[in-house]
Design an enzyme around this catalytic site. Sequence first.
Site, PDB file in Angstrom:
ATOM      1  N   LYS A 287       2.438   3.808 -11.093  1.00 23.68           N
ATOM      2  CA  LYS A 287       1.114   3.023 -10.826  1.00 23.68           C
ATOM      3  C   LYS A 287       0.809   2.348 -12.177  1.00 23.68           C
ATOM      4  O   LYS A 287       0.202   1.265 -11.871  1.00 23.68           O
ATOM      5  CB  LYS A 287       0.169   3.954 -10.523  1.00 23.68           C
TER       6      LYS A 287
ATOM      7  N   SER B 227      -3.596   3.416  -8.372  1.00 19.73           N
ATOM      8  CA  SER B 227      -4.345   4.720  -8.690  1.00 19.73           C
ATOM      9  C   SER B 227      -5.166   4.763  -9.730  1.00 19.73           C
ATOM     10  O   SER B 227      -4.711   4.039 -10.914  1.00 19.73           O
ATOM     11  CB  SER B 227      -3.595   5.838  -8.211  1.00 19.73           C
TER      12      SER B 227
ATOM     13  N   ASN C 205       0.611  -1.323   0.065  1.00 22.20           N
ATOM     14  CA  ASN C 205      -0.117  -0.104  -0.130  1.00 22.20           C
ATOM     15  C   ASN C 205       1.080   1.340   0.062  1.00 22.20           C
ATOM     16  O   ASN C 205       0.341   2.342  -0.315  1.00 22.20           O
ATOM     17  CB  ASN C 205      -1.049  -0.243   1.278  1.00 22.20           C
TER      18      ASN C 205
ATOM     19  N   TYR D  33       4.621   9.457 -11.089  1.00 24.00           N
ATOM     20  CA  TYR D  33       3.612   8.843 -10.413  1.00 24.00           C
ATOM     21  C   TYR D  33       2.594   7.808 -11.225  1.00 24.00           C
ATOM     22  O   TYR D  33       2.629   6.858 -11.041  1.00 24.00           O
ATOM     23  CB  TYR D  33       2.815   9.851  -9.552  1.00 24.00           C
TER      24      TYR D  33
HETATM   25  N1  LIG Z   1      -4.929   9.518  -1.002  1.00 25.75           N
HETATM   26  C1  LIG Z   1      -5.421   9.415  -2.396  1.00 25.75           C
HETATM   27  O1  LIG Z   1      -5.936  10.308  -3.143  1.00 25.75           O
HETATM   28  C2  LIG Z   1      -4.949   8.302  -2.937  1.00 25.75           C
HETATM   29  C3  LIG Z   1      -5.515   7.961  -4.606  1.00 25.75           C
HETATM   30  C4  LIG Z   1      -5.049   6.961  -5.166  1.00 25.75           C
HETATM   31  C5  LIG Z   1      -4.203   6.062  -4.857  1.00 25.75           C
HETATM   32  N2  LIG Z   1      -3.530   6.489  -3.407  1.00 25.75           N
HETATM   33  C6  LIG Z   1      -2.396   5.214  -3.294  1.00 25.75           C
HETATM   34  O2  LIG Z   1      -2.792   4.826  -1.912  1.00 25.75           O
HETATM   35  C7  LIG Z   1      -1.764   4.507  -1.097  1.00 25.75           C
HETATM   36  C8  LIG Z   1      -1.693   4.889   0.210  1.00 25.75           C
HETATM   37  O3  LIG Z   1      -1.606   6.335   0.366  1.00 25.75           O
HETATM   38  P1  LIG Z   1      -2.299   7.202   1.272  1.00 25.75           P
HETATM   39  O4  LIG Z   1      -3.502   7.948   0.550  1.00 25.75           O
HETATM   40  O5  LIG Z   1      -2.902   6.473   2.253  1.00 25.75           O
HETATM   41  O6  LIG Z   1      -1.373   8.400   1.601  1.00 25.75           O
HETATM   42  P2  LIG Z   1      -0.650   8.516   3.110  1.00 25.75           P
HETATM   43  O7  LIG Z   1      -1.365   8.752   3.933  1.00 25.75           O
HETATM   44  O8  LIG Z   1       0.319   9.579   2.513  1.00 25.75           O
HETATM   45  O9  LIG Z   1       0.058   7.086   3.522  1.00 25.75           O
HETATM   46  C9  LIG Z   1       1.330   6.890   2.672  1.00 25.75           C
HETATM   47  C10 LIG Z   1       1.907   5.565   3.498  1.00 25.75           C
HETATM   48  O10 LIG Z   1       3.221   5.185   2.788  1.00 25.75           O
HETATM   49  C11 LIG Z   1       4.436   5.191   3.844  1.00 25.75           C
HETATM   50  N3  LIG Z   1       5.466   5.443   3.337  1.00 25.75           N
HETATM   51  C12 LIG Z   1       6.184   6.564   2.520  1.00 25.75           C
HETATM   52  N4  LIG Z   1       7.223   6.229   2.206  1.00 25.75           N
HETATM   53  C13 LIG Z   1       7.621   5.105   2.648  1.00 25.75           C
HETATM   54  C14 LIG Z   1       8.950   4.333   2.790  1.00 25.75           C
HETATM   55  N5  LIG Z   1       9.851   4.773   2.120  1.00 25.75           N
HETATM   56  N6  LIG Z   1       8.844   3.323   3.421  1.00 25.75           N
HETATM   57  C15 LIG Z   1       7.921   2.871   4.109  1.00 25.75           C
HETATM   58  N7  LIG Z   1       6.712   3.443   4.069  1.00 25.75           N
HETATM   59  C16 LIG Z   1       6.582   4.603   3.375  1.00 25.75           C
HETATM   60  C17 LIG Z   1       4.055   6.344   4.840  1.00 25.75           C
HETATM   61  O11 LIG Z   1       4.435   5.775   6.040  1.00 25.75           O
HETATM   62  P3  LIG Z   1       5.633   6.682   6.847  1.00 25.75           P
HETATM   63  O12 LIG Z   1       5.894   8.091   6.263  1.00 25.75           O
HETATM   64  O13 LIG Z   1       5.558   6.361   8.205  1.00 25.75           O
HETATM   65  O14 LIG Z   1       6.877   5.756   6.135  1.00 25.75           O
HETATM   66  C18 LIG Z   1       2.509   6.189   4.880  1.00 25.75           C
HETATM   67  O15 LIG Z   1       2.163   4.996   5.644  1.00 25.75           O
HETATM   68  C19 LIG Z   1      -0.421   5.208  -2.028  1.00 25.75           C
HETATM   69  O16 LIG Z   1      -0.017   3.906  -2.640  1.00 25.75           O
HETATM   70  C20 LIG Z   1      -1.106   5.939  -2.764  1.00 25.75           C
HETATM   71  O17 LIG Z   1      -0.494   6.024  -4.013  1.00 25.75           O
HETATM   72  C21 LIG Z   1      -3.981   7.557  -2.728  1.00 25.75           C
END
Ligand SMILES: NC(=O)c1ccc[n+]([C@@H]2O[C@H](COP(=O)([O-])OP(=O)(O)OC[C@H]3O[C@@H](n4cnc5c(N)ncnc54)[C@H](OP(=O)(O)O)[C@@H]3O)[C@@H](O)[C@H]2O)c1
Length: 251
Positions: free
Chosen positions: A158, A141, A89, A154
């Site tokens: 994806k 995504s 994730n 990005y």
């Molecule tokens: N939010 C949206 O609108 C959206 C839309 C489509 C897809 N997504 C996808 O959903 C997924 C989850 O994102 P989210 O929306 O929940 O965003 P988020 O709240 O920013 O969460 C991202 C997570 O990734 C972790 N992360 C980032 N860099 C890392 C690293 N080097 N090693 C380990 N962990 C890492 C962060 O943890 P730490 O900082 O603690 O490491 C955090 O737990 C992602 O793949 C994102 O691309 C999100």
Amino acid sequence: MSFKDKVVIVTGASSGIGAATAVELCRQGAAVVLAARNPGKLAAVRARCAAAGPPPLLLPTDLVNEADLKNLVDKTVEKYGRIDILINNAGFGSETPFEAPDAVKVFDDIIGLNLRAVVQLTHLALPHLIKSKGNVVNISSVAALSPIKDMFAYCTAKAGLDHFSRCIASELAPKGVRVNVVNPGPVRTDFVENMGKEEVGKFYENIGEMMPLKRVSEPEEITDVILFLASEKARGVTGASWVTDDGYMIK
Ligand SMILES: NC(=O)c1ccc[n+]([C@@H]2O[C@H](COP(=O)([O-])OP(=O)(O)OC[C@H]3O[C@@H](n4cnc5c(N)ncnc54)[C@H](OP(=O)(O)O)[C@@H]3O)[C@@H](O)[C@H]2O)c1
């Protein structure tokens, strides 16, 4: 759906979609392994998980560090003896036009987490997933399916993740291992703030207005789809990309 005694690794479990998914899996009785970097956020999620079900295993992990990935798999197997489900994730984005001087550096960083780390972690976990006839859910995504302005890196990462998932779904089906993808549209998490955007509240308000359903999703809605795909109910589903996007793709 029951995840009782299933051993599940959730990457990016410290916030947003990963945190919501970890909490729900604990509520449903799974042995959950939380992997991310931020110790404060991870501890808060562990407390939410422990209030909901079996206390999870917290493994601070930088997913772009090979030794950390190995540690994640080894410590999971050391504690629980198996891996049933891998939820890849973790991810991040950046608004960087292709013409920007640092475009290739940004591309490398984004591919590093959103694609390469997924390939490497899945490869390390594979012998255990084959043994358990387990499954993988990769969080992609709508950016994989349609370009987003100034987000070539990005979107490309994806799109690569989606096709990687189909490729290994095809290769692993005869071994009883399923691999699926969830493609969310906008979700209210720390994602946009982590991209360096200001006025995040306003951003979600504006983008919600642009969605056909006039809303953005909450992380728990994405969790519901992830858990369906990871569950026995989806035993006939592999190589699928499940869009949940408030209508983003039909706007
Ligand atoms: N939010 C949206 O609108 C959206 C839309 C489509 C897809 N997504 C996808 O959903 C997924 C989850 O994102 P989210 O929306 O929940 O965003 P988020 O709240 O920013 O969460 C991202 C997570 O990734 C972790 N992360 C980032 N860099 C890392 C690293 N080097 N090693 C380990 N962990 C890492 C962060 O943890 P730490 O900082 O603690 O490491 C955090 O737990 C992602 O793949 C994102 O691309 C999100």
